[in-house]
Design a protein around this motif. Structure first.
Motif, mmCIF file in Angstrom:
data_model
loop_
_atom_site.group_PDB
_atom_site.id
_atom_site.type_symbol
_atom_site.label_atom_id
_atom_site.label_comp_id
_atom_site.label_asym_id
_atom_site.label_seq_id
_atom_site.Cartn_x
_atom_site.Cartn_y
_atom_site.Cartn_z
ATOM 1 N N GLY A 86 -91.589 52.883 48.270
ATOM 2 C CA GLY A 86 -92.249 51.556 47.824
ATOM 3 C C GLY A 86 -91.256 50.540 47.397
ATOM 4 O O GLY A 86 -90.937 48.885 47.676
ATOM 5 N N GLY A 87 -90.107 51.130 46.449
ATOM 6 C CA GLY A 87 -88.786 50.717 45.645
ATOM 7 C C GLY A 87 -87.819 49.442 46.666
ATOM 8 O O GLY A 87 -87.876 48.855 46.506
ATOM 9 N N LEU A 90 -89.656 47.064 48.702
ATOM 10 C CA LEU A 90 -89.877 45.905 48.408
ATOM 11 C C LEU A 90 -89.029 45.200 48.393
ATOM 12 O O LEU A 90 -88.774 44.067 48.411
ATOM 13 C CB LEU A 90 -90.641 45.612 46.651
ATOM 14 C CG LEU A 90 -90.106 44.647 45.637
ATOM 15 C CD1 LEU A 90 -91.180 43.061 46.083
ATOM 16 C CD2 LEU A 90 -91.250 44.442 44.401
ATOM 17 N N ASP A 123 -99.348 50.204 42.420
ATOM 18 C CA ASP A 123 -98.269 50.440 42.925
ATOM 19 C C ASP A 123 -97.343 50.147 43.848
ATOM 20 O O ASP A 123 -96.673 48.672 43.792
ATOM 21 C CB ASP A 123 -97.605 51.165 41.541
ATOM 22 C CG ASP A 123 -95.553 51.226 40.795
ATOM 23 O OD1 ASP A 123 -95.530 50.091 41.791
ATOM 24 O OD2 ASP A 123 -95.556 52.175 41.253
ATOM 25 N N LEU A 127 -95.587 47.087 46.497
ATOM 26 C CA LEU A 127 -94.568 46.874 46.692
ATOM 27 C C LEU A 127 -94.400 46.312 48.253
ATOM 28 O O LEU A 127 -92.806 46.046 48.200
ATOM 29 C CB LEU A 127 -94.349 47.997 46.378
ATOM 30 C CG LEU A 127 -93.519 48.697 44.914
ATOM 31 C CD1 LEU A 127 -92.963 50.049 44.563
ATOM 32 C CD2 LEU A 127 -92.798 47.468 44.080
ATOM 33 N N ARG A 128 -95.776 46.750 48.738
ATOM 34 C CA ARG A 128 -95.261 46.592 50.833
ATOM 35 C C ARG A 128 -96.066 45.311 50.974
ATOM 36 O O ARG A 128 -95.382 44.992 51.603
ATOM 37 C CB ARG A 128 -96.521 48.203 50.667
ATOM 38 C CG ARG A 128 -94.934 49.379 50.953
ATOM 39 C CD ARG A 128 -96.372 49.972 51.089
ATOM 40 N NE ARG A 128 -95.658 51.341 51.813
ATOM 41 C CZ ARG A 128 -95.435 52.107 50.206
ATOM 42 N NH1 ARG A 128 -95.204 52.481 49.225
ATOM 43 N NH2 ARG A 128 -94.466 53.376 50.735
ATOM 44 N N PRO A 363 -93.254 38.796 49.089
ATOM 45 C CA PRO A 363 -93.555 40.111 48.418
ATOM 46 C C PRO A 363 -94.605 39.426 47.697
ATOM 47 O O PRO A 363 -94.290 38.337 47.005
ATOM 48 C CB PRO A 363 -91.930 40.336 48.563
ATOM 49 C CG PRO A 363 -91.366 39.185 47.624
ATOM 50 C CD PRO A 363 -91.451 38.448 48.873
ATOM 51 N N TYR A 365 -94.324 40.457 44.151
ATOM 52 C CA TYR A 365 -93.422 40.118 43.009
ATOM 53 C C TYR A 365 -92.409 38.858 43.370
ATOM 54 O O TYR A 365 -91.677 38.895 44.370
ATOM 55 C CB TYR A 365 -92.766 41.054 42.100
ATOM 56 C CG TYR A 365 -94.091 42.758 42.018
ATOM 57 C CD1 TYR A 365 -94.548 41.624 40.837
ATOM 58 C CD2 TYR A 365 -94.053 43.568 42.726
ATOM 59 C CE1 TYR A 365 -95.608 43.076 40.476
ATOM 60 C CE2 TYR A 365 -94.996 44.911 42.519
ATOM 61 C CZ TYR A 365 -95.854 44.166 40.836
ATOM 62 O OH TYR A 365 -96.827 44.967 40.803
ATOM 63 N N LEU A 377 -85.615 46.106 39.547
ATOM 64 C CA LEU A 377 -85.896 46.585 40.604
ATOM 65 C C LEU A 377 -85.003 46.773 41.869
ATOM 66 O O LEU A 377 -84.399 47.178 42.498
ATOM 67 C CB LEU A 377 -86.847 46.309 41.659
ATOM 68 C CG LEU A 377 -87.566 47.214 42.581
ATOM 69 C CD1 LEU A 377 -89.165 47.457 42.514
ATOM 70 C CD2 LEU A 377 -87.309 46.714 43.782
#
Length: 436
Positions: A86-87, A90, A123, A127-128, A363, A365, A377
């Motif tokens: 995930g990280g 993103l 979470d 992230l996706r 995204p 975020y 991140l």
């Protein structure tokens, strides 16, 4: 002159995510040429692990983030499948979105989950956000994903119901044993981290030995995730293969087996695991499957995902002859048993590709709503808010260094087992046989 061959790019950071992403690309764009890009790091798959997926890429390269961002093959492709955690997903959506901003054309970007989704639901989904398609592996998952996206104001229509792309193979034939085509075969599918401790893993091997001795008419197989010197997406501190080599007097009907999981399932009559994705493959094919309860039914193990499946069992019950079968209703709700799972995803990919120009990937975020989180991140991946590699970034980030140190610890364990431990045992035996 004919037009250029359409191309798909698969980006992966480990063996399991390569397998998922490569097979997704084949489902969505079966006639496209396939370019493989592997992120350089401690879990970069080996050539053997790449081959085991059964997909042969037309080109293949190991790349850094900077090389990926500047790779024209990626920017010009029709499809980009992100086989990343995930990280990392993103970080790539943020950085590639900025790199491609203003371009007349970019790939359709697809993300999803390699296996069952049993933890960090919100979470992982946030992230996706920004992917053109977020693949859900079942009707159950698709409903949950869309509810989360609606709740945070993300587009729920980017979620598309599909399925685990490696589900396939022939349906289980329970009469094969009776016809004498093979002995009844029990296969234990290993996970890298569950159970984690050395004592628990050695104890599990003892249970395999016990089962093999109680059922001499059965073949009992231990199926590791990797071979020695290889890694998977998660570190395996005490490899079963090494512990198996230490077993005293293993029964003749207990052995270690390598190869693709699908090939092993072709000869399996009972698949046993704590919560491996292999259970999904087995249930999909109608193979009796046991989700072990010996270590508890716990979110930390992921076996709580199977709580209502009807497949829960202990080794003691298996020793007594239990051969559990999963509930058909549970299997259907979780996308198992279907043969047309990617129909909707293929249609949506084709519809997006027909647009020509796609909007910029955005995204969830951003520097506006989560500047501290996003910057931290990105920096862990050697990237800045600008979407470019940080001037001080090196291939060995702190995260990568920690993983390399952990891998080193696993190597030290193997050296100790093979070289140091025998010397210590000989010295102890010599000491005990000397003068008192």
């Amino acid at each position: 002159m004919g037009s250029a061959v359409p191309r798909a790019v698969v980006l992966a950071d480990s063996d399991s995510r390569w397998k998922w992403a490569a097979l997704v690309a084949r489902q969505l764009a079966p006639k496209h040429a396939l370019d493989a890009r592997f992120l350089a790091g401690p879990t970069t798959p080996t050539e053997r692990q790449v081959d085991e997926a059964g997909v042969v890429p037309d080109t293949s390269r190991v790349v850094t983030y900077g090389e990926l961002l500047d790779d024209p093959a990626v920017a010009e492709a029709d499809l980009l499948v992100l086989g990343t955690i995930g990280g990392t997903t993103l970080a790539l959506i943020h950085s590639l979105g900025m790199a491609w901003d203003g371009a007349s054309r970019r790939p359709v970007v697809v993300s999803g989950y390699v296996g069952v989704v049993y933890e960090n639901l919100v979470d992982g989904l946030l992230l996706r956000v920004g992917s053109d398609l977020v693949l859900a592996n079942s009707p159950h998952d698709a409903k949950l994903f869309r509810e989360v996206y609606r709740g945070v104001g993300a587009d729920p229509y980017t979620v598309v119901e599909a399925g685990l792309p490696f589900l396939g193979g022939s349906r289980y034939d329970p009469s094969a044993v009776g016809r004498g085509e093979r002995r009844f075969t029990v296969c234990f599918a290993v996970q890298p981290t569950v159970p984690a401790g050395r004592a628990a893993r050695a104890g599990l091997l003892d249970k395999l030995k016990r089962h093999a001795r109680r059922h001499p008419d059965r073949d009992v197989l231990l199926k590791p995730r990797t071979r020695e010197g290889e890694t998977s997406g998660r570190l395996e501190r005490f490899p079963y293969r090494a512990l198996f080599d230490e077993l005293a007097d293993p029964p003749p009907n207990l052995s270690v087996v390598d190869g693709a999981m699908s090939d092993v399932l072709d000869r399996t009559d009972l698949l046993v695991t704590v919560s491996s994705t292999a259970a999904m493959e087995a249930i999909h094919r109608g193979i009796p499957t046991a989700i072990l309860t010996d270590y508890g039914i716990r979110e930390a193990h992921g076996n709580h995902f199977f709580a209502a499946s009807g497949a829960l069992a202990s080794w003691a019950q298996l020793d007594e002859g239990l051969v559990p079968r999963a509930s058909q209703a549970w299997a259907t709700a979780h996308g198992l048993g279907r043969r047309d799972a990617f129909t909707a995803a293929r249609a949506q990919f084709a519809q997006l590709r027909s647009r020509g120009t796609l909007p910029r990937m955005r995204p969830y975020y951003t520097p506006t709503n989560a500047s501290d989180y996003l910057e931290a991140l990105l920096s862990r991946h050697g990237l800045g808010l600008s979407g470019r590699p940080l001037p001080s970034a090196s291939p060995a980030s702190p995260t990568a260094m920690r993983k390399l140190i952990q891998r080193g610890a696993g190597g030290l364990y193997r050296v100790g087992r093979k070289r140091v431990a025998p010397v210590i045992r000989r010295l102890a035996q010599a000491d005990s046989s000397g003068p008192g």
